[in-house]
Design an enzyme around this catalytic site. Structure first.
Site, PDB file in Angstrom:
ATOM      1  CE  LYS A 226     -28.107  -7.182 -41.099  1.00 23.01           C
ATOM      2  NZ  LYS A 226     -28.261  -8.369 -41.817  1.00 23.01           N
TER       3      LYS A 226
ATOM      4  CB  THR B 256     -30.637 -13.944 -34.096  1.00 19.27           C
ATOM      5  OG1 THR B 256     -30.993 -14.838 -35.149  1.00 19.27           O
ATOM      6  CG2 THR B 256     -30.732 -14.672 -32.775  1.00 19.27           C
TER       7      THR B 256
ATOM      8  NE  ARG C 137     -34.538  -6.712 -43.406  1.00 19.76           N
ATOM      9  CZ  ARG C 137     -33.439  -7.294 -43.852  1.00 19.76           C
ATOM     10  NH1 ARG C 137     -32.976  -6.999 -45.044  1.00 19.76           N
ATOM     11  NH2 ARG C 137     -32.799  -8.161 -43.104  1.00 19.76           N
TER      12      ARG C 137
ATOM     13  CE  LYS D 215     -31.034 -15.343 -44.666  1.00 19.51           C
ATOM     14  NZ  LYS D 215     -32.171 -15.190 -43.784  1.00 19.51           N
TER      15      LYS D 215
ATOM     16  CB  ALA E 115     -29.489  -5.081 -48.175  1.00 20.10           C
TER      17      ALA E 115
ATOM     18  CG  PHE F  11     -27.073  -8.727 -47.117  1.00 16.25           C
ATOM     19  CD1 PHE F  11     -27.031 -10.020 -46.610  1.00 16.25           C
ATOM     20  CD2 PHE F  11     -27.786  -8.515 -48.287  1.00 16.25           C
ATOM     21  CE1 PHE F  11     -27.657 -11.071 -47.266  1.00 16.25           C
ATOM     22  CE2 PHE F  11     -28.426  -9.565 -48.935  1.00 16.25           C
ATOM     23  CZ  PHE F  11     -28.356 -10.833 -48.424  1.00 16.25           C
TER      24      PHE F  11
ATOM     25  CG  PHE G   8     -21.680 -18.696 -33.299  1.00 18.49           C
ATOM     26  CD1 PHE G   8     -22.715 -17.791 -33.113  1.00 18.49           C
ATOM     27  CD2 PHE G   8     -21.217 -18.889 -34.591  1.00 18.49           C
ATOM     28  CE1 PHE G   8     -23.275 -17.107 -34.184  1.00 18.49           C
ATOM     29  CE2 PHE G   8     -21.770 -18.210 -35.670  1.00 18.49           C
ATOM     30  CZ  PHE G   8     -22.796 -17.316 -35.461  1.00 18.49           C
TER      31      PHE G   8
ATOM     32  CD1 TRP H 269     -29.853 -18.748 -32.062  1.00 23.33           C
ATOM     33  CD2 TRP H 269     -28.625 -20.068 -30.741  1.00 23.33           C
ATOM     34  NE1 TRP H 269     -30.004 -20.036 -32.505  1.00 23.33           N
ATOM     35  CE2 TRP H 269     -29.261 -20.873 -31.711  1.00 23.33           C
ATOM     36  CE3 TRP H 269     -27.795 -20.685 -29.796  1.00 23.33           C
ATOM     37  CZ2 TRP H 269     -29.088 -22.253 -31.774  1.00 23.33           C
ATOM     38  CZ3 TRP H 269     -27.620 -22.054 -29.846  1.00 23.33           C
ATOM     39  CH2 TRP H 269     -28.266 -22.834 -30.834  1.00 23.33           C
TER      40      TRP H 269
END
Lengths: 788, 788
Positions: free
Chosen positions: B239, B241, B263, B274, B493, B524, B612, B641
């Protein structure tokens, strides 16, 4: 990109005569704002000029061109500009790319021309200040190099701020707010910092990059002064205020280059009972609210780094207790893209274990177990969590009580952040490389088989260095009178070593130059802050101070003479606000002992009597004469709180004189002595104890640390600052006591052993009415109110 | 002082003809770097010139002089310069003082001349950029005022960074490092920020002062886009990205003004499992290490503020339990200089108690007791301590076990800092004044008599505001392609509301102007982050988004279709790396439900299929067609990406089209409904639950909060992000479940009620091999390695 150092290019008419050339040179010699010059001799008349005469005319300190390189031919490729531009390696490479292949070949063909690496930075000599105009790069880089090598920081041309003194003296925050600070980038330029060495944090704070250490490495140091004090009352006796008053005197009134190096205050006391720590009255670091709150985040970075270690310890013990060796190993060295790989940090651990393998598939089962299991003994964990908050309820806690932790509870505690070993590392490190090594050596616990477990074993040392990469850069601020201050590392000389950072002191000593002064502060009384300054900080820095300034107050001396208890937040008893020469004379015993403590190290002592408005002439005179009788080099009354630097000029003059006096520096103890002997020397010589008593836990640690090879570290005593002894209520010069050593911790990364004398809370508490009741922000003006 | 807005003064020869004047004006009209002009007509030939013609020749957007003011007479007092200089009120007052009484009189006599207050800033029109040259202040301020009032932020002239795409795509940190960021002050200028509105934090980060809100208040807003996602796998579906890829497309490829509002990541996950959160691949905020570490210290400030409250609660309970009313009162309102005084914060508490007195000596004994005793019920404390570290052993602890706390132990816990109510206040506040009020309203516990106890009652609210005074300013950074990003407020979130700040969004909407875009991110999946975005954030901000972008991935949809469990740190099962249309089609149910969730709010949805490298054409096509069939306005494949903004141009175009589509915004529930009804609406309409079940503690809180007057706050559900339901392993679209509400907390300062759904850890833990194993600093190059 901005101008770093100011040189001038003499542009002479093509037909100038020798006399005209010499006249121009003399003019430049006399211009103090020009630090160097490039002489391009007149093309048409060069055959008529005696180049040796010209060469000799250039004042040595301005000879950037070098004695042998004066000729017209070298300068024929276009006009020369008049500025040096420091470039990053990337910047310079780009410059060459931009100007195409031809330029690249050209630069290659002229050896050393165009750009060069020197003093840790890249330098180019260009036509103007624009990076883009790379086409005019010149072979004059050689001159630049010589200039840089030969350049001595001279007298700064600093614009001092005039104080507008009010009576009665307003509150600290009101004074701080009434002075508009200079833009911090301007101050940075004034003290000889190049713009690329400075990172602004808003308009009043900046960080200084460590590259400057390399650039100035060949410069001679300035004079080094440490400020300490007698045993204080709980109110503090104005050591920070005196430090700032002294530099305001030396800088703004005696016109000397001078830096103050002070410590960043902990936010705990700022919101608790002590208030801010920026100095006070007309001797302050400004803006005081920026100084007292967050600053540039160094202490927050330490909190984050310290607690990452703590989380890693408990998580690791948890994972080891719930997993087989095989499962642990598979998770520690996971299959990724069909293969396993050790991270560099894991290779370090393997080496420590004597396993010289790099292929994870080749470890034997026994090696896997040794690698994967740190096997920490939970009762041996000495690493504590920290917060920069006065939270007394975290002094002793039980952690791990959530069902997700499956019953692996443990007793633990929080300390105040400034007591973290990482803060000590920050203060004592000498470079990024050195910090990285210290971050790896920190011992957090002992394994069940008696091995020290380090942050490197936990795999967290690299991450710690990353978290601290900005904190390692000293913070530049200014005094009320516009002189420079480095703020770096933290306070609490009772439960930490409480000295400002070695890096800040070292950079400041280079910047002020040989005639300048650096005034650094050691926390609390001379028995703890100063003792640690000499035996720990000076040992690691290699620096030797020229003068000790010992701050004394009539108030504290009366207390030592038997005056009633002084309590923060309570009105002072009348003994302290009325003349009482008897109490005072008796109390001077503490000052005498602290002077003696400083003399153990062979450095001249100047006593600064920090005057309060209730002190009488007779009282102040008495302290001065008692100080001189006790062997002080000099003793001076000061009134910098009420008058700023003007009130500390006499102190400044005494310090300047003392800095020229003979000194004979020596350490108090030899590192090779057994641990107990080193502790005993401090206890007897500095505190006046009869002996020490190692309680069982301390005795055990002496044996453990000696066995583990940490026996030859210096000693950082954790002792109350309110008495020379371990009992806070024993004032004056206590005698006939035995110092109890309850426990010892090893701060192996910082580089000291940490004996705990008696019981001392390592995180303060909040009083019934903390300072925060008065602190507020005016949303309209954005002004902070109520800080003091 | 630097140039803020670029205007040009047409300097024409005294004898210029009308044609020459018109020609000059046309030149300026066509020069995009000039934002306004001042026309001084030729003095000698003015009678021959048609001023109306000249007036009409000036392009409307450059007409700073106003149609009626063109004449020579007005400009006779010296030459005009060409820059606007924003001044602080102090600066301008000083200017007047410096120029003496005469000047002061003169300025007074010329109404509005010389300097004026406009749009929240002081402006003066001077001869040059130097503040000191105040003698040449002109009456042209009126023109300046008109310029400022009429000025519309137009198309930015932004220099975008060209990406040098590599295959295979290198690691995030390698990509981030390979791009040299623009100096952040340059980017600030490019997007129309005045230099005095920007506070640099090093060379790549800056804070933006809130004064800009006032300056731009009259400007129309840009288009507002919120990015959300389907229910994610534990790996995240890109999200952030996609947010960054989308702004790179809109800004660097579609040539629109665009801001991303994201954020600040928590350092817990950065060192845990992560990794960073700056986006990924060729769609990142740079420098990613600065973004992921400390940033400008906002989260650290929250940790400090939050924990000051916690320390104050326990210390207060302790002091109340060990002191008489009288002793408490004497300490809370101490005698100082012979008198007692309430602090303003104490007066606020008195008022709340209905005691309208200001003299401490006049309180009755009963009033003293009510004032001095908060009488907190220890079991009612809802305020937790926080750390920004994944420290699972602090999930449940016992505090106060040191003898100094005399047996007052208590069970407590630490949460991750971003879950602090203070973080929610930061995100939802609209000004410093509003933040001060929210800081006072935070409820930390209930008294034994059932009254809510607030931070104001504790006396700490002002100090909290002071600690947060810098954190409230949004942080400016940039994307890999050089477009601007605001980083402000925090994630999570699930256990927080997890949206970026209202202030950042609002400022960005003004800066981009009516044709520009602001892309903000909600944490999220759409069931939690987006639901809270609409029902909480938009309610407080008053803003209405034009488009919802819903990020979907083939991987997550396969999981929802019944694919094997996806675990962080483990290789992906083959279902996820080979084509499997059946699983995928089944899993699209989750996407369908989340589209429906967005449509509840009446805003068009564009689905971004984040591709992907293992996804097949058929798979990507299937997702797009399923999305459109489910009612999405559009569905687009993206490859940002791997390709940066170029890979998201189709998405950008779809978003631009959708922003013009009709929308019909509505909230999901009415605030005036009973608490349980509001929770039920979210559970049924968004999660698909049959009903909710209020467990006893929750039932008790519903009654308590309704009684205390907090019943009409919006709802912030604390629910797992890994399922639409409360059970993380229920994928797809779970049905037939009843949502258990275990407890409810009130975040009265932030402004919401916080139902806890099931059990959720509020601080993450470290895995066996945390990310930090790979993170290290190269001491030579100062480069950070191993962040991803």
């Amino acid at each position: 990109m901005q101008i770093g150092i100011n040189a001038t290019h003499l542009r002479l008419p093509k037909t100038a005569t020798e006399e005209e050339v010499l006249h121009s040179i003399t003019e430049v010699n006399e211009n103090s704002s020009v630090h160097g010059l490039i002489v391009q001799l007149p093309l048409d008349s060069i055959h008529k000029i005696d180049t040796e005469k010209v060469t000799n005319a250039v004042a040595p300190e301005k000879d950037v061109d070098g004695l042998t390189s004066i000729n017209a031919g070298k300068l024929s490729r276009g006009d020369l500009g008049d500025c040096f531009i420091p470039c990053t390696p990337n910047g310079c490479m780009e410059l060459i790319r931009q100007t195409g292949k031809h330029r690249k070949r050209h630069l290659k063909s002229v050896k050393g021309a165009g750009w060069l690496h020197h003093s840790g930075a890249w330098w180019c000599w260009t036509h103007d200040c624009g990076h883009a105009d790379g086409g005019k790069v010149h072979s004059e880089m050689l001159s630049a190099k010589r200039f840089l090598e030969g350049h001595q920081p001279g007298k700064w041309n600093i614009s001092c701020t005039k104080l507008n003194l009010q009576k009665p003296v307003p509150s600290d925050i009101v004074i701080s707010r009434s002075c508009v600070p200079k833009p911090i980038d301007r101050l940075a330029r004034e003290v000889g910092l190049l713009s690329d060495e400075v990172e602004l944090y808003g308009k009043t704070k900046a960080k200084v990059q460590l590259s400057i250490v390399k650039r100035l490495q060949a410069q001679p140091d300035g004079k080094y002064v440490v400020v300490t004090g007698i045993t204080p009352t709980p109110l503090g006796e104005g050591k920070s205020t005196t430090t700032i008053g002294l530099v305001q005197a030396l800088g703004a009134h005696m016109n000397l280059n001078v830096f103050a190096c002070v410590r960043q205050p902990s936010q705990g006391p700022t919101f608790g009972i002590k208030g801010g720590a920026a100095g006070g009255g007309y001797s302050q670091v400004i803006p005081m609210e920026e100084f007292n709150l967050h600053l540039t985040g160094d202490i927050h970075a330490i909190t984050a780094a310290n607690n990452l270690v703590a989380a890693a310890i408990d998580a690791r013990m948890f994972h080891e207790s719930t997993q087989s060796d095989k499962a642990l190993y598979n998770r520690l060295v996971p299959l990724s893209g069909g293969q396993r790989k050790f991270s560099p940090i894991q290779i370090n651990r393997l080496r420590k274990l004597g396993i010289e393998k790099t292929d994870p598939s080749t470890l034997t089962e026994e090696e896997i177990t040794r690698f994967a299991r740190l096997d920490i003994d939970p009762s041996s964990v000495t690493w504590q969590r920290v917060l920069d908050t006065n939270d007394r309820f975290l002094r002793k806690i039980t952690i791990g009580q959530s069902p997700t932790e499956k019953g692996y509870t443990r007793e633990a505690q929080f300390d105040i952040t400034v007591a973290s070993e990482i803060m000590a590392v920050l203060a004592l490190t000498s470079s990024l490389e050195d910090m990285r090594q210290r971050m790896a050596k920190m011992v957090v616990a002992t394994s069940r088989s008696g091995q020290p477990i380090t942050t490197e074993d936990l795999g967290v040392s690299g991450a710690l260095t990353v978290l601290m990469k900005d904190a390692i850069k000293p913070n530049l601020m200014q005094t009320l009178e516009g002189t420079p201050v480095f703020v770096h590392a933290g306070p609490f000389a009772n439960i930490a070593h409480g000295n400002s950072s070695i890096l800040a002191d070292k950079i400041a000593l280079k910047l002020v130059g040989p005639e300048g002064f650096v005034v650094t502060e050691a926390g609390f009384g001379a028995d703890i802050g100063m003792e640690k300054f000499f035996n720990i900080k000076c040992r690691y820095s290699g620096l030797r101070p020229h003068v000790v300034v010992l701050v004394a107050t009539v108030r504290a001396l009366k207390m030592h003479g038997g005056g009633p208890t002084v309590t923060a937040g309570m009105p002072l008893p009348k003994e302290y606000v009325e003349e009482n020469l008897e109490l005072l004379e008796k109390g001077c015993s503490n000052m005498r002992k602290q002077i003696e403590n400083a003399q153990h190290f062979g450095v001249p002592v100047v006593v600064a009597v920090n005057g309060f408005k209730t002190d009488t002439e007779a009282e102040l005179d008495l302290v001065c004469s008692m100080a001189k009788a006790a062997g002080a080099y000099d003793a001076v009354r000061c009134s910098h709180w009420a008058e700023g630097g003007a009130g500390a000029v006499a102190l400044g003059q005494a310090v300047q004189r003392a800095s020229g006096a003979p000194s004979n520096f020596k350490f108090l103890y030899d590192l090779e002595l057994p641990i107990a002997d080193k502790i005993r020397i401090i206890a007897q010589k500095i505190y006046g104890a009869d002996d020490i008593e190692l309680l069982p836990e301390a005795q055990h640690k002496v044996e453990l640390y000696t066995k583990q090879g940490f026996g030859n570290l210096p000693i950082c005593m954790a002792k109350t600052h309110l008495s020379l002894s371990h009992e806070a209520d024993k004032k004056g010069v206590p005698t006939g006591f035995v110092l109890p050593i309850r426990d010892i911790r090893a701060s192996v990364g910082a580089g000291f052993l940490f004996p705990l004398v008696g019981t001392m809370p390592t995180i303060p508490g909040l009083p019934t009415r903390p300072c925060f009741y008065d602190i507020d922000l005016d949303p309209e003006t954005e002004q902070v109110n109520g800080l003091f």
